[in-house]
Design an enzyme around this catalytic site. Structure first.
Site, short mmCIF file in Angstrom:
data_model
loop_
_atom_site.label_atom_id
_atom_site.label_comp_id
_atom_site.label_asym_id
_atom_site.label_seq_id
_atom_site.Cartn_x
_atom_site.Cartn_y
_atom_site.Cartn_z
N PHE A 224 -3.69 5.25 -14.46
CA PHE A 224 -4.44 4.21 -13.74
C PHE A 224 -4.99 4.69 -12.40
O PHE A 224 -5.11 3.91 -11.45
CB PHE A 224 -3.58 2.95 -13.50
CG PHE A 224 -2.57 2.67 -14.58
CD1 PHE A 224 -2.92 2.70 -15.92
CD2 PHE A 224 -1.25 2.38 -14.26
CE1 PHE A 224 -1.99 2.46 -16.92
CE2 PHE A 224 -0.31 2.14 -15.25
CZ PHE A 224 -0.68 2.18 -16.58
N CYS A 225 -5.34 5.96 -12.31
CA CYS A 225 -5.92 6.52 -11.07
C CYS A 225 -4.98 6.35 -9.88
O CYS A 225 -5.43 6.29 -8.73
CB CYS A 225 -7.26 5.87 -10.71
SG CYS A 225 -8.54 6.21 -11.88
#
Ligand SMILES: Cc1ncc(COP(=O)(O)O)c(C=O)c1O
Length: 498
Positions: free
Chosen positions: A416-417
């Site tokens: 998710f970055c």
């Protein structure tokens, strides 16, 4: 996994059979009893039928609101009607079509300030392409010099982590504040130690997310004032917070706030905002000028005069036809009420956490592990987890994706970055990362093997304003497929990115 089980699973209908009406009524009654405020959110059930009917028409369970919010049909109608019935030119000229557009751009800017209760004397709303654009504006123009500090939490989106490259290029030091392993929060006793290590005569920037896009943890807004008192400029990444929480800038006064509007109300994409305190904005040193950001520039003499306020930070032509949709979206949220949305996702998120906690193999071993807080205090409805095989191994997230697709469930898988939160959640040490370099020609799968990770990350379910109890039921039915699952097929696609 044995072929029979795989075939059995694959042949199941996309939409699991709804439990008998009576059982359903009982479980709904129990849910309402456990979450009394949910009853006050029925306006969202009406909207689901009128404005989000496409979800049920397509059989979708949408659980990726932290990735992107969904728009109501009415937002599109109003926006399209405005575009159809007017002629708009590039703003900032004096001709009639331009003047009409300029008025709507100004109106959108005022609507943004109004929505966040930001006094126009104190704050400026700068339109950007997205939250990342807003963060980049701060990073590239913050007057970092040798001796200055950039302090940030482990728990940050890569678009905040990336600011360290600007800091490094200008000789400033980057310091990370760790999260605590289980809850993925910052130790409240530890933070002051970092905040008090401030260079007196220097520029110091502290950045953190109001809500984690990894764990849903809401980091205290009270940090803003505390940090400012100690000499920090505070950059609040509000991208994951504002879709389901009211950010009141008459109560909290961060120097910079970054957000993307599509995360709040789905449409339009391509527009974000940097809300900046005028005082803090004056410290920024833009590295260039462009069309739109200056009053005048010459070629024969290398001189230019910057425009004032927001214009100085809006490169080129703003996304003008989409800006009226921002005002429409904000009005939509105001009509529904942020408190209603908040109550809704809190009740459903709590139900989702309960469903994961109750998921057990036949011997009683947990069939899922949730990362971050297990209860619903000081968090939002963004829930990272992994399914577990009966022997405790993590179920490959690519297989989870495959099963979710069969159920028409949209979830997010990966990191998710937000690598920092992941490193703490999966207890990956610094030594592991330093030892295992991402070598030339290496794939992500090789890398994951090399550093000994159990999977490529986690699964994330996130809720939003159109979520309902049916979504929760269908998620629960989907989750049950992982009970007693001892193997996954060996034909999963390679991982291409985190
Ligand atoms: C907390 C947080 N910050 C920043 C971003 C970046 O947003 P965008 O990709 O819209 O620029 C995201 C996107 O998921 C986010 O969740």
């Amino acid at each position: 996994m044995d072929g029979d089980r795989e075939r059995r699973l694959m042949s199941q209908p996309a939409n699991p059979v709804t439990p008998p009406a009576e059982r359903r009524q009982q479980s709904e009654a129990a849910f309402h009893l456990a979450h009394p405020r949910y009853g006050g959110t029925t306006v969202l059930d009406d909207l689901r039928r009128s404005d989000f009917a496409r979800l049920d028409a397509g059989g979708h369970v949408y659980l990726d609101y932290t990735g992107a919010g969904l728009y109501a049909d009415s937002q599109l109608r109003e926006h399209l009607e405005l575009l159809r019935s007017n002629v708009f030119g590039n703003p900032h000229s004096l001709n009639p079509t331009s003047a009409a557009m300029t008025e709507l751009v100004d109106q959108a800017r005022a609507a943004v300030l109004g929505f966040f209760r930001a006094a126009p004397e104190e704050y400026v709303a700068i339109f950007t392409p997205n939250a990342t654009g807003a963060l980049r504006l701060v990073g590239e123009a913050y007057p970092f010099h040798a001796g200055d500090r950039f302090l940030l939490t482990f728990d940050n989106h890569n678009s905040v982590n990336g600011i360290r490259e600007f800091a490094r290029a200008r000789g400033a030091e980057t310091i990370y504040v760790p999260s605590e392993p289980r809850e993925l929060r910052v130790d409240e006793e530890l933070l002051p130690r970092y905040l008090t290590e401030v260079g007196g005569d220097h520029h110091n920037l502290f950045a953190y997310p109001a809500q984690s896009n990894f764990s849903g943890v809401q980091h205290p807004l009270a940090w803003i004032e505390r940090a400012q008192e100690l000499g920090w400029d505070v950059l609040l990444d509000a991208a994951a917070y504002v879709p389901t929480n009211r950010l009141d800038l008459s109560r909290w006064h961060p120097d910079f706030v970054a957000l993307s509007f599509y995360k709040m109300f789905g449409w339009p994409t391509g527009v974000g905002c940097l809300l900046a305190r005028r005082e803090a904005l004056a410290k920024l040193e833009r590295p260039w000028f462009s069309g739109g950001t200056i009053v005048a520039a010459f070629v024969q003499r290398e001189w230019y005069q910057s425009a004032s306020g927001a214009a100085h930070f809006e490169d080129g032509t703003v996304n003008f036809l989409n800006l009226p949709a921002v005002e429409i979206g904000l009005r939509f949220l105001d009509r529904v009420g942020m408190e209603t949305i908040h109550d809704r996702v809190e009740a459903l998120g709590s139900g989702l956490l309960d469903a994961l906690a109750a998921l057990r193999h036949t011997d009683g071993a947990p069939a899922a592990v949730v990362y971050g807080p297990r209860d619903f205090g000081r968090r939002g409805a963004t829930i990272p987890f992994n399914f577990l095989h009966p022997d405790g191994r993590v179920v490959d997230e690519r297989y989870v994706d495959r099963v979710a697709r069969r159920h028409s469930i949209s979830l997010r898988t990966g990191c998710f970055c937000n690598p920092g939160a992941g490193e703490v959640a999966f207890t990956i040490s610094r030594e592991t990362l330093v030892g295992g370099e991402f070598g030339e020609g290496m794939t992500l799968d090789h890398y994951i093997d090399a550093i000994g990770l159990p999977s490529g990350g986690a699964v994330r379910a996130s809720l939003g304003l159109a979520s309902n109890l049916d979504d929760l039921d269908r998620f629960t039915a989907f989750a049950r497929e992982f009970v007693e699952l001892d193997r996954v097929p060996n034909d999963l696609p390679p991982r291409v990115g985190c």
